[in-house]
Design an enzyme around this catalytic site. Structure first.
Site, PDB file in Angstrom:
ATOM      1  N   CYS A   2     -73.521  33.765  72.723  1.00 26.82           N
ATOM      2  CA  CYS A   2     -72.789  34.903  73.077  1.00 26.82           C
ATOM      3  C   CYS A   2     -73.376  35.941  73.726  1.00 26.82           C
ATOM      4  O   CYS A   2     -72.882  36.539  74.764  1.00 26.82           O
ATOM      5  CB  CYS A   2     -71.829  35.328  71.836  1.00 26.82           C
ATOM      6  SG  CYS A   2     -70.781  33.989  71.037  1.00 26.82           S
ATOM      7  N   ARG A  59     -64.641  29.333  72.851  1.00 25.10           N
ATOM      8  CA  ARG A  59     -65.057  30.190  74.021  1.00 25.10           C
ATOM      9  C   ARG A  59     -63.838  29.832  75.034  1.00 25.10           C
ATOM     10  O   ARG A  59     -63.975  28.972  75.908  1.00 25.10           O
ATOM     11  CB  ARG A  59     -66.184  29.716  74.582  1.00 25.10           C
ATOM     12  CG  ARG A  59     -67.380  29.678  73.611  1.00 25.10           C
ATOM     13  CD  ARG A  59     -68.778  29.598  74.180  1.00 25.10           C
ATOM     14  NE  ARG A  59     -69.742  29.292  73.153  1.00 25.10           N
ATOM     15  CZ  ARG A  59     -70.509  30.179  72.555  1.00 25.10           C
ATOM     16  NH1 ARG A  59     -70.029  31.579  72.871  1.00 25.10           N
ATOM     17  NH2 ARG A  59     -71.447  30.295  71.553  1.00 25.10           N
TER      18      ARG A  59
END
Length: 211
Positions: A44, A119
């Site tokens: 991330c 995601r």
């Protein structure tokens, strides 16, 4: 879960930039809303840096970036501070502090992985319509250049009423040309090759974008 062509769900959220109504506060602008599994995680972090490195490119085409995860605002703030202090990258786009209700509404919770969001990427247009949806597993980071390309080609397709080939503008068959929508009746099909287009057949014609 919003599908292509749907109105983006109305969300009242808290972000690192204060309260926000999505898509209401974004009307008139393209936007990319992307979720990440959790703050302070390696993949991330690389994604946020990559998005930030392309902020100006997104702004140039009138597109805003918004991050999101099921973390509280103070966690987002601390993570952004860490990125600035350790990687010398200043994250300038807002990050939404989502809850389970919002995450479920957007279909972002990963089955069997608790409250971690997948995601996800949602591209919205200036009318608040969902134009593109992408989902990536937690283990794989996204390709930001492809997301940027996707927004660009959506805009070009809308403005010029054309379709866009694979890998545009570097398609191996027709290079940077765009595709003319196929004829929808026999008469138009006959005329298609007579027009000043490059055609493999009446149903596969292409031209330069500016022609």
């Amino acid at each position: 879960m919003p599908l292509l062509g749907d109105d983006f769900p109305e969300l009242k959220v808290q972000t690192t930039h204060g309260p926000m109504n999505i898509p209401g506060d974004l009307k008139g602008s393209w936007f990319v809303l992307f979720s990440h599994p959790a703050d302070f995680t390696p993949v991330c972090t690389t994604e946020f840096v990559a998005f930030q490195q392309r902020v100006e490119a997104f702004e140039k085409i009138g597109c805003k970036l918004i991050g999101m995860s099921v973390d509280q605002v103070f966690s987002h703030i601390k993570w952004v501070e860490w990125i600035k202090e350790n990687l010398d990258v200043d994250i300038t786009f807002p990050i939404v502090a989502a809850n389970d209700r919002i995450a479920n509404k957007l279909g972002m919770l990963h089955p069997g992985k608790g409250t971690n969001t997948v995601r996800a990427v949602f591209v919205g247009d200036p009318n608040g319509k969902v134009r593109l949806v992408l989902y990536y597993p937690q283990e794989i980071g996204r390709n930001m250049d492809e997301i940027l390309r996707a927004v660009k080609v959506l805009q070009i397709s809308d403005s010029n009423k054309v379709a866009m080939p694979a890998d545009w503008p570097n398609n191996l068959l027709i290079k940077d040309h765009v595709i003319i929508p196929p004829a929808n009746n026999v008469e138009d099909a006959k005329k298609r090759k007579e027009q000043q287009y490059d055609c493999y057949d009446w149903w596969f014609c292409h031209k330069p974008l500016d022609k």
